[in-house]
Design a protein around this motif. Sequence first.
Motif, PDB file in Angstrom:
ATOM      1  N   ALA A  53     -14.384   2.310  -0.761  1.00  0.00           N
ATOM      2  CA  ALA A  53     -13.579   0.896  -0.357  1.00  0.00           C
ATOM      3  C   ALA A  53     -12.207   1.164  -1.289  1.00  0.00           C
ATOM      4  O   ALA A  53     -11.588  -0.030  -1.262  1.00  0.00           O
ATOM      5  N   HIS A  54     -12.787   1.090  -2.833  1.00  0.00           N
ATOM      6  CA  HIS A  54     -11.937   0.911  -3.932  1.00  0.00           C
ATOM      7  C   HIS A  54     -11.606   2.251  -4.785  1.00  0.00           C
ATOM      8  O   HIS A  54     -11.029   2.054  -5.558  1.00  0.00           O
ATOM      9  N   GLY A  55     -11.705   3.649  -3.545  1.00  0.00           N
ATOM     10  CA  GLY A  55     -11.341   4.844  -4.930  1.00  0.00           C
ATOM     11  C   GLY A  55      -9.884   4.721  -5.365  1.00  0.00           C
ATOM     12  O   GLY A  55      -9.669   5.293  -6.140  1.00  0.00           O
TER      13      GLY A  55
ATOM     14  N   SER B 266       0.960  -0.842  -0.358  1.00  0.00           N
ATOM     15  CA  SER B 266      -0.126   0.263  -0.287  1.00  0.00           C
ATOM     16  C   SER B 266       1.094   1.330  -0.206  1.00  0.00           C
ATOM     17  O   SER B 266       2.676   1.384   0.657  1.00  0.00           O
ATOM     18  N   LEU B 267       0.600   2.500   0.016  1.00  0.00           N
ATOM     19  CA  LEU B 267       0.695   3.946  -0.201  1.00  0.00           C
ATOM     20  C   LEU B 267       0.099   4.233   0.878  1.00  0.00           C
ATOM     21  O   LEU B 267      -0.564   4.477   1.292  1.00  0.00           O
ATOM     22  N   PRO B 268       1.255   5.139   1.449  1.00  0.00           N
ATOM     23  CA  PRO B 268       0.464   6.195   2.390  1.00  0.00           C
ATOM     24  C   PRO B 268      -0.577   7.379   2.258  1.00  0.00           C
ATOM     25  O   PRO B 268      -0.816   8.240   2.690  1.00  0.00           O
ATOM     26  N   HIS B 269      -0.980   7.438   0.713  1.00  0.00           N
ATOM     27  CA  HIS B 269      -1.360   8.543   0.529  1.00  0.00           C
ATOM     28  C   HIS B 269      -2.835   8.758   1.084  1.00  0.00           C
ATOM     29  O   HIS B 269      -3.567   7.853   1.101  1.00  0.00           O
ATOM     30  N   THR B 270      -3.900  10.114   0.636  1.00  0.00           N
ATOM     31  CA  THR B 270      -5.255  10.161   1.143  1.00  0.00           C
ATOM     32  C   THR B 270      -5.480  10.693   0.182  1.00  0.00           C
ATOM     33  O   THR B 270      -6.713  10.989  -0.111  1.00  0.00           O
TER      34      THR B 270
ATOM     35  N   GLN C 126      -6.450  10.313  -6.635  1.00  0.00           N
ATOM     36  CA  GLN C 126      -5.020  11.135  -8.205  1.00  0.00           C
ATOM     37  C   GLN C 126      -3.384  11.061  -7.987  1.00  0.00           C
ATOM     38  O   GLN C 126      -2.961  10.614  -8.904  1.00  0.00           O
ATOM     39  N   ALA C 127      -3.010  11.618  -6.627  1.00  0.00           N
ATOM     40  CA  ALA C 127      -1.826  11.902  -7.055  1.00  0.00           C
ATOM     41  C   ALA C 127      -1.055  10.389  -6.808  1.00  0.00           C
ATOM     42  O   ALA C 127      -0.129   9.845  -6.987  1.00  0.00           O
ATOM     43  N   ALA C 128      -2.118   9.251  -5.806  1.00  0.00           N
ATOM     44  CA  ALA C 128      -0.915   8.287  -5.874  1.00  0.00           C
ATOM     45  C   ALA C 128      -1.090   7.734  -6.931  1.00  0.00           C
ATOM     46  O   ALA C 128      -0.094   7.019  -7.692  1.00  0.00           O
ATOM     47  N   ALA C 129      -2.212   7.302  -7.935  1.00  0.00           N
ATOM     48  CA  ALA C 129      -1.897   7.163  -9.238  1.00  0.00           C
ATOM     49  C   ALA C 129      -0.761   7.354 -10.318  1.00  0.00           C
ATOM     50  O   ALA C 129       0.270   6.943 -11.454  1.00  0.00           O
ATOM     51  N   GLU C 130      -0.731   8.967 -10.066  1.00  0.00           N
ATOM     52  CA  GLU C 130       0.174   9.402 -10.998  1.00  0.00           C
ATOM     53  C   GLU C 130       1.355   9.143 -10.549  1.00  0.00           C
ATOM     54  O   GLU C 130       2.375   9.403 -11.487  1.00  0.00           O
ATOM     55  N   LEU C 131       1.744   9.100  -9.163  1.00  0.00           N
ATOM     56  CA  LEU C 131       3.269   8.836  -8.726  1.00  0.00           C
ATOM     57  C   LEU C 131       3.458   7.488  -9.484  1.00  0.00           C
ATOM     58  O   LEU C 131       4.780   6.760 -10.052  1.00  0.00           O
ATOM     59  N   VAL C 132       2.698   6.521  -9.103  1.00  0.00           N
ATOM     60  CA  VAL C 132       2.665   4.938  -9.002  1.00  0.00           C
ATOM     61  C   VAL C 132       2.933   5.321 -11.385  1.00  0.00           C
ATOM     62  O   VAL C 132       3.713   4.086 -11.830  1.00  0.00           O
ATOM     63  N   LEU C 133       1.761   5.550 -11.731  1.00  0.00           N
ATOM     64  CA  LEU C 133       2.363   5.693 -13.486  1.00  0.00           C
ATOM     65  C   LEU C 133       3.550   6.749 -13.507  1.00  0.00           C
ATOM     66  O   LEU C 133       4.582   6.295 -14.871  1.00  0.00           O
ATOM     67  N   GLU C 134       4.049   7.389 -12.771  1.00  0.00           N
ATOM     68  CA  GLU C 134       5.662   8.210 -13.256  1.00  0.00           C
ATOM     69  C   GLU C 134       5.991   6.803 -12.747  1.00  0.00           C
ATOM     70  O   GLU C 134       7.880   7.362 -13.437  1.00  0.00           O
ATOM     71  N   ALA C 135       7.242   6.200 -11.754  1.00  0.00           N
ATOM     72  CA  ALA C 135       8.030   5.573 -10.634  1.00  0.00           C
ATOM     73  C   ALA C 135       7.967   4.221 -12.061  1.00  0.00           C
ATOM     74  O   ALA C 135       8.809   4.230 -12.657  1.00  0.00           O
TER      75      ALA C 135
ATOM     76  N   PRO D  69      -2.477   1.919  -6.804  1.00  0.00           N
ATOM     77  CA  PRO D  69      -2.193   1.739  -5.017  1.00  0.00           C
ATOM     78  C   PRO D  69      -3.497   1.020  -4.201  1.00  0.00           C
ATOM     79  O   PRO D  69      -4.710   1.810  -4.590  1.00  0.00           O
ATOM     80  N   GLN D  70      -2.915   0.650  -2.898  1.00  0.00           N
ATOM     81  CA  GLN D  70      -3.865   0.751  -1.439  1.00  0.00           C
ATOM     82  C   GLN D  70      -4.024   1.523  -1.075  1.00  0.00           C
ATOM     83  O   GLN D  70      -2.107   1.638  -0.964  1.00  0.00           O
TER      84      GLN D  70
END
Length: 267
Positions: free
Chosen positions: A88-90, A16-20, A23-32, A40-41
């Motif tokens: 739950a699946h955001g 999982s990621l610590p993001h709340t 959108q930011a979590a999705a952009e991070l994994v796609l960039e990384a 991300p969960q």
Amino acid sequence: LEAPPLVPAVATAIGSLPHTDPQAAAELVLEAHPRFPAAPQLPMRTPLEGIVAQWARALPEVTIERDGSVAVGGVTNEPAVATFDPEAHGGLLAFLDVAAGDRRPPRVKVQIAGPLTLGVALLRSGLPVEQAFRRGGEAARAWAIATEDLVEERLPGSALVLFFDEPALVAWQRDGAPLEHEAAIDVLSGALAAPVCPTGVHVCGAGNRRLALEAGPQVLGVEVGSDLVDDADVLARHLDAPLLTGDRRLANAPGLPVQVLHTSPTS
């Protein structure tokens, strides 16, 4: 044309990621990891994205409280219903939205709770052993098929590798495992066989890697450490086996070594 789901030397992520902010979590994994991002969960965003709360909800006898705790209301044989929920699946749904844009990846990784982990949670919530693991398996299979359908619908042309997250495998490293070894293999292998896409098992920490491999995943997620030599024989057999592609045909890919996914040890 859809890209091959497994290719050498492509990095992805586990956990999982610590993001709340989904959108930011999705952009991070796609960039990384643009060639193989992991959906991300986000359990810090809501407890409903916790590993059990997020996936046990498919069972009609299970109630998920707002704090992510699980309550089981008796024994039933009603079928599991895997319905994706915006709260739950955001993390997953936001990832699919962002990935469907200009940065559409050739392949994606999605992870769901494994049947043994769900079974242990249901057992702890009061279900009898046989019922707990049967229902855990049914929930995991339902989610596997639903996730495969969702990714195919939202990201046509992107190959899926579906992981079953099994932190509960640590229980099979000691005496008094909650389910006999061969029965546990059957439960896990049944979930792995549900989708058509390639599947993997994430063995968290000191989980039983041998049991995971005996269930037949195409990919194994492990933490890199000196204790891997304890399972060198089964890991070698896994790496030497022919690669099975998403359409269940043996691929003509000798020497393709990307069947063990190494992750860094947790601190």
